[in-house]
Design an enzyme around this catalytic site. Structure first.
Site, PDB file in Angstrom:
ATOM      1  CG  LEU A 103      -1.856  -1.216   1.342  1.00  0.00           C
ATOM      2  CD1 LEU A 103      -2.747  -1.082   2.571  1.00  0.00           C
ATOM      3  CD2 LEU A 103      -2.700  -1.395   0.083  1.00  0.00           C
ATOM      4  CG  ASP A 104       3.100   4.354  -3.140  1.00  0.00           C
ATOM      5  OD1 ASP A 104       4.291   4.303  -2.771  1.00  0.00           O
ATOM      6  OD2 ASP A 104       2.596   5.349  -3.710  1.00  0.00           O
TER       7      ASP A 104
END
Length: 593
Positions: free
Chosen positions: A243-244
């Protein structure tokens, strides 16, 4: 040998209950409607192997060690870069690595892939989804879910400009005179970007750059869109979803807009979905922030005080990055003292089953300095940044709460960062570099090595000048023939580094004391040494890792080594006790019961 963390599938009824709880927190009275749409989405797009049929299995083992690479970190004429990478890994690494974090391979407009135009397409210049599936068939594949923002060249943004659905309501409009002074900024660029539209000029939220426009997760359509993308990545073989920039996901005027409760709830919802439809998959959060904020993404705060609901366990990420590790290793090995590193490691919480750390020294981004807050005084942080500048590096800046700019990350390759100490460059670069890697590889958690660490890559100043971006200094695209020549030629630093690291990795993956769940104890040593114990395991097997972090010989007097017979793992021989440890020398010693 060790009690391993197991995948924990959840049944249909439990899933419905948890999903409704998450959605109620996010969308209030709309939760029932959003849940119905979510269930329809899962019915049509969930991966074939549903969690209801899953038998619990270990999430990880000592054999887990990952590589980080762009799709085009290796290039050759007339061959798709993804095919070049796959072939190189098969020939040169074989079973040495178990997984690969493949940095965004989608069509993009900036930031080397993190400004995504199409989420379900592969950049044709790199290859196609068949290349991705081939990698995933033999390696645990990590794919980025870039969900905080999207490219201005995306179809969603074209919809917004035209006033058409669905993109019309995908973005966050804000009056330019809104007081946003409380917002935490990771960059020094303007927070609001002026956009001409058919409805006149509008100002949109853009946390990272004017090309990366933030998405509005207060609109459940956006959330459902990304759940569909997550399911698609799982169906293409991804085992790990990264999850950037997740910390900045939810926006609320008058708050810091970082780590908001709604952001954590979105992570919990994604974890619930994964536990239901793909329980062997892992969720990894990327939050380059101070340590306590970073580890909050395990969801551990929900465990204390104990809940009346026995089903509540750590319910966010399986894995978080050890972001303080790279800058603390820099501080340790350039300063010749390990006391701060040891104190930080002793402060780490004892993680419950199903949670672990991802350890690394370098990645596609720079070396973050914010995680040093609270561990080093500002003058030492400033001195470290200045030293890296002397070694050919640069510093990216952010805007602080007081409006002033401050270093956000150091931009340099890890090999050049190991060029010397505070006294300047010296002849110990390769031993110091290898010490940093062996120390990282011995820590509790899963290790990940950036391709440019494995190859001892130098600062790419030409690439940085071409792109105009500081981060490009550590994003070189290796011509395959050049890298192969360096690996085949005796006495090159590239060959020496690659051979030494692959030997360490091959040793590490067969040692049960390096299981991510094996106990870790930092031992008492003089400042010039760093030592830790892994284990003992259930059968009594114990490992001691000891490192000289200085450029001078250090006395080796560890009471833990005084008794028993010890085996040197790297040398694969009985260890003969040493009175001193040579500069930057490291030992992995195992005592069998």
């Amino acid at each position: 040998m060790i009690s391993s963390s197991l995948s924990t599938p959840i049944d249909e009824a439990t899933f419905h209950c948890r999903a409704h709880r998450h959605l109620s927190m996010l969308y209030g009275p709309r939760a029932d409607e959003v849940l119905r749409r979510l269930l329809t989405l899962l019915a049509h797009q969930a991966p074939e192997a549903n969690g209801r049929d899953h038998v619990p299995a270990p999430l990880w083992s000592e054999r887990d060690q990952w590589l980080i690479s762009y799709g085009d970190s290796l290039v050759a004429d007339d061959t798709a870069p993804l095919e070049v990478l796959d072939d190189f890994l098969a020939r040169h690494l074989g079973d040495t690595i178990s997984g690969i974090h493949l940095l965004p391979c989608f069509p993009w407009s900036s930031d080397d892939g993190f400004s995504v135009i199409h989420y379900r397409e592969i950049n044709s210049a790199l290859g196609d989804w068949s290349n991705i599936r081939r990698l995933a068939s033999r390696l645990d594949l990590t794919i980025d879910l870039v969900l905080n923002h999207v490219s201005r060249e995306s179809l969603w943004f074209a919809d917004y400009l035209a006033g058409s659905q669905p993109g019309r309501d995908y973005f966050i409009e804000m009056a330019p005179d809104t007081d946003l002074s409380a917002v935490v900024r990771p960059r020094s660029s303007p927070l609001l970007v002026k956009i001409p539209t058919r409805r006149g000029p509008r100002h949109l939220w853009a946390t990272f750059s004017e090309d990366q426009i933030d998405l509005n997760f207060a609109n459940p359509d956006v959330l459902l869109e990304f759940i569909g993308i997550l399911l698609f990545y799982l169906s293409q073989g991804a085992r790990v979803i990264r999850l950037d920039a997740i910390a900045y996901l939810w926006k609320e005027v008058g708050t810091s807009c970082i780590h908001l409760p709604q952001t954590h709830e979105v992570v919990r919802l994604l974890r619930t979905i994964i536990d239901h439809v793909a329980p062997q998959a892992l969720l990894l959060t990327e939050t380059n922030v101070p340590h306590e904020e970073n580890i909050s993404y395990f969801g551990l705060e929900r465990l204390a005080p104990p809940s009346q609901d026995d089903s509540i366990t750590p319910d966010e990420a399986h894995l978080v990055y050890q972001f303080p590790l790279p800058p603390l290793l820099l501080h340790t090995l350039t300063g010749g003292e390990a006391s701060t590193l040891a104190a930080w490691l002793r402060s780490l919480p004892e993680l419950p089953p199903g949670c672990s750390f991802l350890n690394f020294t370098a990645s596609h981004d720079g070396i973050g300095v914010r995680p040093l807050e609270g561990w080093l005084p500002q003058h030492e942080i400033d001195a470290l940044v200045e030293l890296m500048h002397r070694f050919g590096g640069f510093a990216s800046m952010r805007t602080r709460d007081d409006g002033k700019d401050a270093p956000y990350e150091i931009n340099i390759t890890w090999f050049d960062a190991m060029k010397g100490t505070r006294r300047g460059p010296d002849a110990w670069q390769i031993p110091r570099f290898l010490c940093s890697q062996q120390l990282m590889l011995g820590l509790r958690g899963i290790p990940a090595l950036y391709l440019h660490v494995l190859t001892g890559t130098l600062n790419d100043l030409e690439g940085m000048e071409r792109s105009g971006r500081l981060r490009s200094i550590n994003r070189r695209r290796w011509p395959l023939h050049e890298l192969e020549w360096l690996l085949d030629t005796p006495s090159t630093p590239t060959r020496e580094v690659f051979a030494a690291l692959t030997r360490l990795l091959d040793t590490r993956r067969t040692e049960p004391c390096f299981h991510p769940d094996a106990a870790q104890t930092v031992l008492d040593t003089p400042p010039g040494l760093f030592a830790l114990q892994r284990g003992p395991l259930d059968d009594g097997r114990t490992l001691i890792a000891v490192h000289n972090v200085t450029d001078r010989p250090q006395p080796l007097r560890l009471s833990e080594l005084a008794e028993g017979h010890w085996h040197d793992l790297v040398a694969d021989s009985i260890w003969t006790p040493e009175e001193t440890l040579a500069p930057y020398r490291s030992l992995w010693l195992v005592k069998r019961p």
